[in-house]
Design an enzyme around this catalytic site. Structure first.
Site, short mmCIF file in Angstrom:
data_model
loop_
_atom_site.label_atom_id
_atom_site.label_comp_id
_atom_site.label_asym_id
_atom_site.label_seq_id
_atom_site.Cartn_x
_atom_site.Cartn_y
_atom_site.Cartn_z
CG HIS A 1 -29.07 59.21 76.53
ND1 HIS A 1 -29.08 59.88 75.32
CD2 HIS A 1 -28.94 57.90 76.24
CE1 HIS A 1 -28.95 59.00 74.34
NE2 HIS A 1 -28.87 57.79 74.85
N GLY A 2 -30.85 61.60 80.22
CA GLY A 2 -31.02 61.76 81.65
C GLY A 2 -30.82 63.20 82.09
#
Length: 499
Positions: free
Chosen positions: A336-337
């Site tokens: 996700h990051g």
């Protein structure tokens, strides 16, 4: 470019469908073409050459709209996967080496552009004399990288046919309906439809309706809820009341659902209009009764990717189950990051899922459904609090207020946010549940019992009227909108702003 944009809705999309319609006519009038099958023989077939060409060109334009240079990265990545797929399919003795090389190149590209700066900053924090590279993150790279990996693995497992035309593999990887934010589409899902899809009027009608439902989720629901969440969670956290913390993060909980699921609806709808059938990506996740159930309903394509390509190959439930779960959820957070809060968020859910396997899941049939539902929602909301704050100092201040440690318990701002947006909250609760499907299904059933031909006419007319009204409302809200970015691109912008 994003779907919920006036230029996309009233310029890009009409231009695409005009060219696509002309291409469809050209395909019908063109001569039949020969295709080489997996066994090397030639087979006469009618293809979608012109439609595919239009789709590839518009997909590249769509992707290049923000940062044109990264189109060449995607083209290069597609070519590497094309060659690796051919090598895996044709060379029996070096199939594993070709697979490892293809996956390695994909992960290297993803690692350089998404994680190199993150890991360099960690090492620099330990005192190593490293300069943190300033590399911009290409939008959608996580999605098309995972699609590329799934293609290579499925070809290796002989679960999907190899694609022998580079242009068609580029179409699969670059297809604009699902390029920027998913769902993650397996190659086997669309392999046949790349050259053999047909579009009926029902596909166009269903696809358009699904697209507009997704647009409404994004523009009418997510955008309005983001104004509430920003009001409480952006700045001024030291003055945040306990009820304000709850209102802010609950607003974000609904916002991220309508944002992500709305985008998936739009992608599925657009795909349907051009003959592709993408799998569902969200199934009312806030109706869950455990966290395990939540993750069977939320971002289904991502969960199935990690299950099939990481969890099961590591041993799944057969051996080292606890470690396998934690590794998968660590990677889920990383995906996700490149930020510690995403890793913490992934591990948080991984621990809960692992604990549930030995506790809640064994006794859930003996527990009240209401308590299970409440337990799940509270843990989900806490998880979104971890997800939202990439600054641990701000996260700590928020959770201090969230758990009752704020300066005040209640304030006027909270009451105002509740009462001034009363119907928005009602709609958020109702539309996060399968009520729309149940009501429309019940109504359609009653009408068909009464008079089936008339019922079909009324249902069609009702859908058209609802679609037109929804489009008008969305267009009106988009005029002058300042808070319209898809949430995935907003986290991407935060990373750039920190630089």
């Amino acid at each position: 470019m994003i779907f919920s944009d006036l230029f996309f809705l009233f310029a890009f999309l009409p231009a695409f469908f005009l060219c696509y319609t002309v291409a469809a006519v050209a395909d019908r009038r063109s001569r039949k073409s020969y295709a080489v099958t997996d066994d090397g023989s030639s087979q006469l077939q009618t293809g979608n050459m012109f439609k595919n060409m239009v789709l590839v060109v518009f997909s590249l334009i769509f992707y290049a709209w923000g940062e044109p240079v990264y189109v060449f990265l995607m083209i290069f990545s597609s070519f590497v996967n094309y060659r690796a797929g051919l090598f895996i399919s044709s060379r029996q003795e070096h199939r594993k080496a070709a697979l490892a090389t293809g996956i390695g190149v994909n992960l290297l590209i993803l690692g350089i552009f998404k994680y190199l700066g993150f890991f360099a900053s960690i090492l620099a924090g330990f005192g190593l004399p490293l300069q943190v590279p300033q590399i911009a993150l290409p939008i959608g790279i996580s999605f098309y990288t995972f699609q590329s990996i799934s293609y290579l693995v499925d070809v290796y497992r002989r679960e999907s046919p190899v694609q022998r035309r580079y242009a068609d593999l580029l179409l699969y990887i670059s297809m604009f309906p699902q390029l920027v934010a998913g769902p993650i589409v397996r190659y086997g899902t669309v392999a046949h439809e790349i050259q053999h899809r047909r579009v009926e009027m029902n596909d166009i009608a269903e696809g358009m309706f699904r697209f507009l439902i997704g647009l409404g989720k994004k523009v009418v629901m997510a955008n309005q809820l983001s104004e509430i969440s920003d009001q409480f969670l952006v700045g001024g956290l030291s003055e945040l009341s306990t009820t304000g913390a709850w209102i802010g993060i609950v607003a974000f909980t609904f916002q991220i659902y309508f944002d992500f699921s709305g985008y998936s609806d739009m992608a599925i709808g657009l795909g349907r209009m051009i003959g592709f059938h993408f799998n569902e990506n969200f199934r009312h996740p806030y109706c869950c009764d455990t966290i395990t159930d939540f993750w069977r309903r939320w971002h289904i394509s991502l969960g199935s990717f990690f299950r099939d390509y990481v969890y099961i190959p590591m041993g799944g439930n057969r051996q080292h189950q606890a470690m396998n779960i934690l590794v998968v959820w660590f990677l889920t957070g990383m995906w996700h990051g490149a930020s510690w809060n995403f890793i913490l968020w992934g591990v948080y859910f991984g621990i809960i899922v692992m604990v549930e396997k030995y506790t809640v899941l064994r006794i859930k049939d003996r527990l009240p459904r209401f308590l299970l539902h409440l337990y799940s929602l509270v843990l989900v909301v806490i998880g979104w609090g971890i997800f939202y704050f990439d600054d641990f100092g701000k996260m700590q201040v928020f959770f201090n207020s969230f758990f009752g440690g704020g300066k005040v318990f209640d304030d006027f701002l909270t009451h105002s946010a509740l009462m001034d947006n009363f119907w928005l909250w009602v709609a958020a609760v109702l539309f996060s549940m399968p009520i729309r499907t149940a009501v429309t299904g019940w109504l359609a059933g009653r009408l068909r019992q009464w008079d089936e031909p008339l019922a079909e006419t009324l249902i069609t007319a009702g859908r058209i009227a609802f679609s037109v009204a929804l489009l008008v409302v969305c267009a009106a809200l988009l005029v002058g909108a300042t808070n319209n970015a898809f949430i995935y691109t907003r986290f991407y912008r935060k990373r750039k702003e920190r630089r």
